[in-house]
Motif scaffolding. Structure first.
Motif, short mmCIF file in Angstrom:
data_model
loop_
_atom_site.label_atom_id
_atom_site.label_comp_id
_atom_site.label_asym_id
_atom_site.label_seq_id
_atom_site.Cartn_x
_atom_site.Cartn_y
_atom_site.Cartn_z
N ILE A 45 -6.20 53.17 -3.95
CA ILE A 45 -7.31 53.93 -4.53
C ILE A 45 -8.56 52.69 -4.67
N PRO A 46 -9.62 52.90 -3.95
CA PRO A 46 -10.62 52.02 -4.03
C PRO A 46 -11.77 52.02 -4.70
N SER A 47 -11.82 53.15 -5.42
CA SER A 47 -12.89 53.46 -6.30
C SER A 47 -12.75 54.33 -7.53
N GLY A 48 -13.64 54.43 -8.36
CA GLY A 48 -13.30 55.36 -9.62
C GLY A 48 -13.73 56.85 -9.54
N SER A 49 -13.83 57.14 -8.40
CA SER A 49 -14.19 58.75 -8.17
C SER A 49 -13.25 59.48 -8.65
N MET A 50 -12.03 59.29 -9.04
CA MET A 50 -10.75 59.90 -9.44
C MET A 50 -10.40 59.57 -10.76
N LEU A 51 -11.15 59.04 -11.36
CA LEU A 51 -10.62 58.52 -12.79
C LEU A 51 -10.57 59.71 -13.77
N ASN A 52 -9.87 59.90 -14.63
CA ASN A 52 -8.71 59.03 -14.96
C ASN A 52 -7.33 59.26 -14.52
N THR A 53 -7.64 60.36 -13.58
CA THR A 53 -6.21 60.92 -12.95
C THR A 53 -5.59 59.71 -12.03
N LEU A 54 -6.48 58.94 -11.02
CA LEU A 54 -6.26 57.65 -10.57
C LEU A 54 -7.17 56.60 -10.80
N GLN A 55 -6.64 55.34 -11.23
CA GLN A 55 -7.40 54.28 -11.54
C GLN A 55 -7.53 53.50 -10.05
N ILE A 56 -8.58 52.46 -10.24
CA ILE A 56 -9.01 51.52 -9.17
C ILE A 56 -7.60 50.74 -8.93
N ASN A 57 -7.32 50.73 -7.93
CA ASN A 57 -6.12 49.81 -7.42
C ASN A 57 -4.60 50.50 -7.51
N ASP A 58 -4.68 51.60 -7.90
CA ASP A 58 -3.43 52.31 -8.14
C ASP A 58 -3.13 52.66 -6.57
#
Length: 197
Positions: A45-58
Motif C-alpha cells: 500500500i503506497p498511499s493514504g487513499s484507503m485509510l483507515n482500512t489500509l495504512q501506508i506500508n501495509d
C-alpha cells in the motif's frame, strides 16, 4: 562369496542426493512463481487513499482467481496512470451511482450506503456531487479516505468515458492484510452493499 562395495558407490549416491535437492528447490521456486503469477499476489500500500482500512506500508494478499468484482470488494487494478492501484468497488456495470442525497450519502440504484464501517473518520462520502450510470463491464471505484483519493469521481468527471476502469483491468480482490502482523485481517464485504439490488 561376499559382496563388497566399490569405492565409487558412495560419491554416486551423494551426487544423486544433491541433484534431488536442486531439482526439488527448482520445482518449489517454479510452483511459487506460478502461484504468484496466476493465483495469489502480494500488494504493497503506497498511499493514504484507503485509510483507515489500509495504512501506508501495509501489505495484502490478492486473490487473482476470485472472479468478477462485486460491490464492496477491495480490488487491485491497473490504474489510470498504468500503475497498480487499490480501491473499493462502489458500483458495477449498469448501476446508477450518485452523491446528491440531502443527508450526504452515496447511493447505488437509489439505495443509500451506510459507509461508517470503512469511511475515514470525519470524512464526507464525497466533496462534490456526482451522478452516473456505470457502463457495462466498467467499475466505479473510490478510496475509503475520500478527501485523499483521486478515484472514479475525478477521472470520470475529467476524462469522460476514458475515466472508467474496466473489469478486465482488475488484477484481483484483496482478501487478507498479512503485514504488519499485529494488524492482520481477513477482509469482509461491508453489510451495506447487501441492500443494493
Amino acid at each position: 562369496m561376499a559382496i563388497t562395495k566399490k569405492a565409487s558407490d558412495k560419491p554416486a549416491k551423494k551426487k544423486g542426493g544433491i541433484r534431488e535437492t536442486v531439482l526439488l528447490l527448482v520445482l518449489g521456486v517454479g510452483i511459487a512463481l506460478l502461484l504468484q503469477a496466476f493465483v495469489v499476489g502480494s500488494f504493497y500500500i503506497p498511499s493514504g487513499s484507503m485509510l483507515n482500512t489500509l495504512q501506508i506500508n501495509d501489505r495484502v494478499f490478492v486473490n487473482k482467481l476470485a472472479g468478477k468484482p462485486e460491490r464492496g470488494d477491495i480490488v487491485v487494478f491497473k490504474g489510470w496512470d498504468g500503475e497498480d492501484m487499490i480501491k473499493r468497488v462502489i458500483a458495477v456495470g449498469g448501476d446508477k451511482v450518485a452523491y446528491s442525497d440531502a443527508k450526504k450519502r452515496v447511493t447505488v440504484n437509489g439505495v443509500p450506503l451506510d459507509e461508517k464501517s470503512y469511511l475515514f473518520p470525519g470524512d464526507f462520502p464525497s466533496g462534490d456531487e456526482f451522478k452516473y450510470t456505470v457502463p457495462q463491464g466498467k467499475l466505479f471505484l473510490m478510496g475509503d479516505h475520500r478527501s485523499d483519493s483521486a478515484d472514479s469521481r475525478t477521472h470520470v468527471a475529467n476524462e469522460g468515458d476514458a475515466g472508467w476502469i474496466s473489469e478486465e483491468d482488475v488484477i484481483g480482490k484483496a482478501f487478507l492484510r498479512y503485514w504488519p502482523l499485529n494488524r492482520g485481517e481477513i477482509f469482509q464485504k461491508p453489510e451495506t452493499f447487501a441492500n443494493v439490488k
